[in-house]
Design a protein around this motif. Structure first.
Motif, PDB file in Angstrom:
ATOM      1  N   GLU A  44     108.539  24.419  -3.392  1.00 14.07           N
ATOM      2  CA  GLU A  44     108.497  25.639  -2.572  1.00 14.07           C
ATOM      3  C   GLU A  44     107.485  26.639  -3.138  1.00 14.07           C
ATOM      4  O   GLU A  44     106.698  27.232  -2.398  1.00 14.07           O
ATOM      5  CB  GLU A  44     109.886  26.299  -2.535  1.00 14.07           C
ATOM      6  CG  GLU A  44     110.950  25.464  -1.828  1.00 14.07           C
ATOM      7  CD  GLU A  44     112.350  26.070  -1.982  1.00 14.07           C
ATOM      8  OE1 GLU A  44     112.482  27.191  -2.521  1.00 14.07           O
ATOM      9  OE2 GLU A  44     113.316  25.395  -1.553  1.00 14.07           O
ATOM     10  N   VAL A  86     104.969  25.963  -5.296  1.00 18.52           N
ATOM     11  CA  VAL A  86     103.616  25.384  -5.297  1.00 18.52           C
ATOM     12  C   VAL A  86     103.008  25.489  -3.902  1.00 18.52           C
ATOM     13  O   VAL A  86     101.852  25.911  -3.740  1.00 18.52           O
ATOM     14  CB  VAL A  86     103.648  23.916  -5.780  1.00 18.52           C
ATOM     15  CG1 VAL A  86     102.300  23.244  -5.564  1.00 18.52           C
ATOM     16  CG2 VAL A  86     104.046  23.856  -7.247  1.00 18.52           C
ATOM     17  N   ASN A  87     103.782  25.141  -2.874  1.00 22.45           N
ATOM     18  CA  ASN A  87     103.262  25.258  -1.507  1.00 22.45           C
ATOM     19  C   ASN A  87     102.905  26.699  -1.170  1.00 22.45           C
ATOM     20  O   ASN A  87     101.892  26.959  -0.520  1.00 22.45           O
ATOM     21  CB  ASN A  87     104.288  24.717  -0.505  1.00 22.45           C
ATOM     22  CG  ASN A  87     104.203  23.208  -0.371  1.00 22.45           C
ATOM     23  OD1 ASN A  87     103.142  22.614  -0.583  1.00 22.45           O
ATOM     24  ND2 ASN A  87     105.315  22.576  -0.048  1.00 22.45           N
ATOM     25  N   LEU A 113      99.607  27.499  -2.936  1.00 25.53           N
ATOM     26  CA  LEU A 113      98.474  26.811  -2.301  1.00 25.53           C
ATOM     27  C   LEU A 113      98.168  27.435  -0.948  1.00 25.53           C
ATOM     28  O   LEU A 113      96.999  27.605  -0.574  1.00 25.53           O
ATOM     29  CB  LEU A 113      98.769  25.319  -2.163  1.00 25.53           C
ATOM     30  CG  LEU A 113      98.805  24.533  -3.479  1.00 25.53           C
ATOM     31  CD1 LEU A 113      99.324  23.119  -3.254  1.00 25.53           C
ATOM     32  CD2 LEU A 113      97.420  24.482  -4.139  1.00 25.53           C
ATOM     33  N   PRO A 134      96.311  20.349  -2.540  1.00 24.05           N
ATOM     34  CA  PRO A 134      96.385  19.822  -3.917  1.00 24.05           C
ATOM     35  C   PRO A 134      95.144  19.051  -4.346  1.00 24.05           C
ATOM     36  O   PRO A 134      94.837  19.002  -5.540  1.00 24.05           O
ATOM     37  CB  PRO A 134      97.600  18.889  -3.862  1.00 24.05           C
ATOM     38  CG  PRO A 134      98.437  19.441  -2.782  1.00 24.05           C
ATOM     39  CD  PRO A 134      97.506  20.019  -1.763  1.00 24.05           C
TER      40      PRO A 134
END
Ligand SMILES: [Zn+2]
Lengths: 389, 146
Positions: A30, A32-33, A36, A43
């Protein structure tokens, strides 16, 4: 000569005491998304990954291995770091080291902790010395109570000042959608909160939270391409203490001061020509495990004298609309997914510089901010962020 | 020189997660084995997970497998470990279930040592009383003809 680097994306989870709905990998994913998405990257654009959590808390080691799919680090360069409570700050610092090396253009740094997996205090006890201290060790509360009591004696601060800091932090947390504890506290609530160890009361102490935080860090050329508002990582320092001072056993010279924070800050100021931090720093996200930490440690950051830090909260200087806001996010006392808590300080400071903090955006313009991280293991991290190169 | 004995005992509560919980709930309820498929690379994962390791997509396509599979590798363990609840000897292997791209690690039983070989066709044997655990599959055994 190192590369100039910037934070070009930040992401965090909503923090809670329990997240039975997700496993560690899904929870990390959650954050990391979110990071990004914030950087508008995939990624495949990430060249290296630094991640960290405190070992033992989730009952598995090699967390860098089993979180690969949630982070997106498959076949990428990188490593895990663990420095106790400081882990999240060290994760950020190591991300900076890797990016500044010039070997990678875009680096992802991820801290997390899922404290619903075990009794964190039991896990923390393994930090103590098995020969000399473990029989007496009771977790973090005694250590901080002792420091706070000594601070009161040395500075003339009263119980009400710790309460004022707690109310200020809670006001920030209530405005921060990601914060864990939102208590709508009054001064009376704090002063009537059940005592733990004098002068610490229950609401003074950081909670155990589940959550994750991710930073996307890029070298100058890339950063300018990726982001309209890159936040420049001007410098970062760290300093280490000797073994953690367990009450009654630790070094007397570390009674009020933790030294290492002062050492790290002094080095950082000297390297960057900062001579009047009180004026030159516009905002601080400090890793304070209790509401008293801010009062004890602002002097360590050379913001004021030891005898004056409680006067800053009396005058409203450190409030969200003050001249030098401290922890407008609510800080660690509101939200403490330990392995991410230090990363969150950096992320929150970066959002304030960008003007993207949302409900808890401070009133004043922030061109330069400090983020710190602390752990009873002894590491202290200080990060200097700037709006302009 | 003095040595101090130490012991660490801690209770944990490990979340199976969004995706894992669905797999285990279905196993408990109906003995169905659910895998998850990546729309981009078509890789089928069992046990299922949220994110494809190469594509980083959050996967949503659930596929039911019939539980039959092929033995990829195996070994027999002849000593006991205090942390393991099965007594030695135990045989276990990596099984590629039909329709999956990943290997499932599980116990093998109802098979003689001399009949074990890579490529053996296997089927799961389920517990009657299931509680939503990967050990609701007791073990895999050679497919019984008919
Ligand atoms: Zn895929």
């Amino acid at each position: 000569m190192r590369e100039r680097i910037a934070i070009v994306g930040v992401g965090q989870t909503y923090h809670k005491s329990k997240r039975p709905d997700v496993n560690d990998v899904e929870m990390i994913n959650e954050a990391v998304n979110a990071a990004l998405n914030d950087a508008q990257l995939h990624p495949k654009d990430i060249d290296a990954v630094v991640m960290g959590n405190i070992d033992f808390f989730e009952g598995r080691y090699l967390s860098d291995m089993w979180t690969v799919d949630g982070i997106g680090s498959y076949l990428k360069a990188g490593f895990k770091v663990h420095t106790g409570g400081t882990t999240g700050g060290t994760v950020a610092n190591c991300g900076f080291f890797v990016a500044a090396s010039g070997l990678f253009d875009v680096v992802l740094a991820v801290g997390y902790q899922k404290q619903d997996a075990c009794d964190s205090r039991a896990a923390l006890m393994t930090w103590s010395d098995p020969v000399w201290d473990r029989h007496i060790h009771k977790g973090a509360i005694g250590l901080h109570a002792r420091r706070a009591a000594l601070y009161m004696r040395a500075s003339g601060a009263q119980e009400i000042h710790g309460a004022m800091v707690r109310v200020k932090e809670d006001k920030g947390a209530c405005l921060n959608p990601y914060a864990h504890l939102k208590l709508n506290l009054t001064i009376e609530d704090v002063l009537n909160s059940p005592p733990l160890v004098y002068p610490l009361r229950r609401v003074h102490m950081c909670p155990t939270s589940c959550g994750a935080c991710a930073l996307v860090i890029a070298t100058e050329k890339k950063a300018k391409k990726i982001s309209r508002k890159p936040v420049w990582v001007k410098d970062w320092t760290e300093a280490h203490l000797e073994k953690a001072p367990v009450p009654g056993i630790g070094s007397p010279e570390e009674e009020v001061s933790i030294n290492a924070l002062e050492t790290a800050a002094t080095k950082l100021y000297r390297r960057n020509g900062i001579t009047n931090p009180r004026k030159e720093i516009h905002l601080i996200e400090m890793y304070g495990p209790t509401s008293w930490s801010e009062l004890q440690w602002l002097p360590e950051l050379h913001i004021c004298d030891l005898k004056d830090s409680w006067k800053l909260i009396e005058k409203g200087v450190t409030e969200i609309d003050g001249e030098l806001p401290v922890n407008p996010s609510g800080g660690v006392v509101a939200t403490n997914p330990i392995g991410a808590s230090g990363t969150l300080r950096v992320a929150e400071a970066a959002l304030q510089i960008r003007g993207d903090a949302g409900g808890h955006q401070v009133t004043r313009e922030v061109d330069r901010a400090l983020a710190t991280a602390y752990g009873a293991g002894g590491w202290n991290v200080v990060v200097l962020l700037e709006k302009n190169l | 020189m003095l040595l101090f004995p130490g012991k660490i005992i801690m209770d944990y509560s490990h979340a199976a997660g969004r995706v894992g919980s669905r797999f285990l709930a279905e196993l408990k309820k109906s003995k169905r084995l659910l895998a998850i498929r990546c729309r981009t690379c078509n890789r089928v994962y069992i046990p299922p997970r949220l994110t494809c390791k190469t594509c980083f997509h959050n996967m949503e396509d659930w596929i039911e497998l019939d539980g039959r599979g092929t033995l990829l590798t195996y070994t027999t363990v002849y000593y006991g470990e205090p942390v393991l609840d099965r007594e030695a000897p135990t045989t276990y292997g990596i099984i590629r279930l039909d329709g999956a791209d990943t290997g499932l690690v599980h116990f093998l039983n109802e098979v003689k040592q001399q009949d074990l070989r890579v490529g053996l066709r296997l089927e799961p044997v389920f517990k009657n009383e299931r509680n939503g655990n990967i050990l609701d599959i007791k073990y895999f055994r050679p497919i019984k003809s008919g």
